[in-house]
Design a protein around this motif. Sequence first.
Motif, PDB file in Angstrom:
ATOM      1  N   TYR A  88      -6.866   5.338  -1.932  1.00 15.27           N
ATOM      2  CA  TYR A  88      -6.772   4.005  -1.338  1.00 15.27           C
ATOM      3  C   TYR A  88      -6.657   4.136   0.168  1.00 15.27           C
ATOM      4  CZ  TYR A  88      -6.166   2.426  -6.073  1.00 15.27           C
ATOM      5  OH  TYR A  88      -6.378   2.169  -7.399  1.00 15.27           O
ATOM      6  N   THR A  90      -6.488   2.176   3.990  1.00 14.00           N
ATOM      7  CA  THR A  90      -6.025   0.930   4.592  1.00 14.00           C
ATOM      8  C   THR A  90      -7.167   0.221   5.306  1.00 14.00           C
ATOM      9  OG1 THR A  90      -3.915   1.996   4.936  1.00 14.00           O
ATOM     10  CG2 THR A  90      -4.295  -0.053   6.134  1.00 14.00           C
ATOM     11  N   SER A 117      -5.152  -2.425  -3.491  1.00 12.48           N
ATOM     12  CA  SER A 117      -3.830  -1.893  -3.215  1.00 12.48           C
ATOM     13  C   SER A 117      -3.361  -2.429  -1.863  1.00 12.48           C
ATOM     14  CB  SER A 117      -3.853  -0.362  -3.212  1.00 12.48           C
ATOM     15  OG  SER A 117      -2.538   0.136  -3.146  1.00 12.48           O
ATOM     16  N   ASN A 119      -1.020  -1.467   1.924  1.00 13.39           N
ATOM     17  CA  ASN A 119      -0.376  -0.498   2.816  1.00 13.39           C
ATOM     18  C   ASN A 119       0.701  -1.233   3.600  1.00 13.39           C
ATOM     19  OD1 ASN A 119      -0.439   0.221   5.975  1.00 13.39           O
ATOM     20  ND2 ASN A 119      -0.545   2.117   4.801  1.00 13.39           N
ATOM     21  N   GLN A 121       3.331  -0.877   6.931  1.00 12.44           N
ATOM     22  CA  GLN A 121       3.699  -0.115   8.131  1.00 12.44           C
ATOM     23  C   GLN A 121       4.943  -0.729   8.735  1.00 12.44           C
ATOM     24  OE1 GLN A 121       0.474   0.137  10.931  1.00 12.44           O
ATOM     25  NE2 GLN A 121      -0.610   1.683   9.730  1.00 12.44           N
ATOM     26  N   ASP A 140       9.343   5.366   0.693  1.00 11.11           N
ATOM     27  CA  ASP A 140       9.139   6.010   1.993  1.00 11.11           C
ATOM     28  C   ASP A 140      10.407   5.892   2.818  1.00 11.11           C
ATOM     29  OD1 ASP A 140       7.527   7.359   3.947  1.00 11.11           O
ATOM     30  OD2 ASP A 140       7.422   5.481   5.071  1.00 11.11           O
ATOM     31  N   SER A 156       4.429   4.517   7.503  1.00 14.28           N
ATOM     32  CA  SER A 156       3.221   3.967   6.885  1.00 14.28           C
ATOM     33  C   SER A 156       3.126   4.501   5.470  1.00 14.28           C
ATOM     34  CB  SER A 156       1.987   4.383   7.698  1.00 14.28           C
ATOM     35  OG  SER A 156       0.824   3.840   7.114  1.00 14.28           O
ATOM     36  N   TRP A 157       2.980   3.598   4.524  1.00 12.68           N
ATOM     37  CA  TRP A 157       2.902   4.006   3.118  1.00 12.68           C
ATOM     38  C   TRP A 157       1.850   3.169   2.411  1.00 12.68           C
ATOM     39  CZ3 TRP A 157       3.825   1.404  -1.546  1.00 12.68           C
ATOM     40  CH2 TRP A 157       3.881   2.220  -2.694  1.00 12.68           C
ATOM     41  N   THR A 158       1.003   3.843   1.655  1.00 11.94           N
ATOM     42  CA  THR A 158      -0.024   3.144   0.872  1.00 11.94           C
ATOM     43  C   THR A 158       0.240   3.392  -0.603  1.00 11.94           C
ATOM     44  OG1 THR A 158      -1.633   3.459   2.637  1.00 11.94           O
ATOM     45  CG2 THR A 158      -2.500   2.919   0.455  1.00 11.94           C
ATOM     46  N   ASP A 159       0.171   2.337  -1.363  1.00 12.95           N
ATOM     47  CA  ASP A 159       0.385   2.457  -2.799  1.00 12.95           C
ATOM     48  C   ASP A 159      -0.812   3.164  -3.429  1.00 12.95           C
ATOM     49  OD1 ASP A 159       0.936   2.257  -5.436  1.00 12.95           O
ATOM     50  OD2 ASP A 159       0.841   0.068  -5.551  1.00 12.95           O
ATOM     51  N   GLN A 160      -0.666   4.468  -3.672  1.00 11.48           N
ATOM     52  CA  GLN A 160      -1.788   5.230  -4.215  1.00 11.48           C
ATOM     53  C   GLN A 160      -1.942   5.053  -5.727  1.00 11.48           C
ATOM     54  OE1 GLN A 160      -4.170   6.588  -2.610  1.00 11.48           O
ATOM     55  NE2 GLN A 160      -3.322   6.509  -0.541  1.00 11.48           N
ATOM     56  N   ALA A 214      -5.440  -2.539   1.110  1.00  9.64           N
ATOM     57  CA  ALA A 214      -6.052  -1.216   1.001  1.00  9.64           C
ATOM     58  C   ALA A 214      -7.140  -1.294  -0.062  1.00  9.64           C
ATOM     59  CB  ALA A 214      -5.010  -0.166   0.629  1.00  9.64           C
TER      60      ALA A 214
END
Lengths: 257, 165
Positions: A88, A90, A117, A119, A121, A140, A156-160, A214
């Motif tokens: 995923y 952003t 998804s 992201n 920040q 995170d 910064s975190w993205t839901d993978q 994302a």
Amino acid sequence: MTMTDNDLRDLLARDASTGGGAGVTLADVDRRVRRIRRRRGVAGAAVAAGLATVVMVATSPRTMTISPADAPDAATAAGPSPTQDVTYLTSDRVLLDEEITAGGRKVPFRVAVQADSVNIQVECRTPSYAFVWHEGVLVDQGPCGIQDDHVDHLRSWTDQDGRVPSGRDEFHVAVIPPGSVVDGHGAVDADDAARIVGETGEYRTDARVTIREAFAVVGAGSPSVCQGDIVIRRPDGREILSSACDQPGEEPPSPQG
Amino acid sequence: MRDRADFERYVEQRSERLLRTAYLLCRDWATAEDLLQTALAKAWLAWRRVGENPDPYVYRILTNTHASWWRRRWRGEQPVDVLPEPAVGDPADLLGSRDAVRQALTCLPPKQRAVIVLRYFADLGDAQIAEILGCSAATVRSQASRALARLRVDSAARSAMSLEG
């Protein structure tokens, strides 16, 4: 009247000294640095997405052009695709952009969107440590804002996992002073995070939370692994396709070759 | 010139002068602030590589960014059938006057304007300007000569002075 060089110098000096803007402060520059970093991050994601698309385009004809009716064996050989690898990335579509003015407490942020998804920040304008929870799970944590190392840290975190339950996502963000977590670098578990935030107590801070959409890039990694292994053979005068990915127990080579 | 403290000191000491330089490039204070913020931000991102004297690096970003913004604005402009009337009826009256020079300055291409500003406001030599603009000193001299001709700055008076930095 004709101007001389000195007249020109005087004119430039005079023009530059009249009027005048508000000036440029370090805070202005730091804000611009964050903007540039964000833009570079988005641009990097777009490039990655582009590369992934190129990989997919370059790979897909090799596995899709053989129809079962024309070459059943070949179709079988090419059929078992490698594990579907989804990444995923952003996008630049902002779903939520809000300030955090209170540190020392969990602040909820909810987005409702139909998207692959999301992201999140967190930017901190004062040196801080930040925790991010997604659907109640601590996902995170780390330094946020300019620290002793003079680096402006951005969370910064993205839901993978790419799950947006019922088109809704719930985040909680807590900002605390940087010294609240021992040595400022070691991650703490969810219980400790909740305890530390509770012990900190509310205080005034200045941070910003941005949630972006994302998008999924499907098969960006796996198909390329097998790309070089698909070969054409002519046993008994027939053409078949084969791949190292289809050989049981055989490890596919690394993408680097 | 490597750490945050150096950068903060640099911004504190040089931002006012750099802002004036940026203003002379674009002739708009708001744009000048924008330009300088961008230049300083980029300088900070590359601070470890900038070296002991950040001025040439910052000047280079200022002039490059201004040139790129200028080109973008230029592309966005629409041609018109009728040219606007000049502010003063007789163009001869304008020649050599300060207003005429100001007007001519705004019409200079970005590189020529940069040469004029760096040479006559920042007091840099042609070799330094060449380094900043990424061209030869000869090109700087020819660009300056063309610019001065357009600004109607007296060439005889010019040649009587030492222009070499």
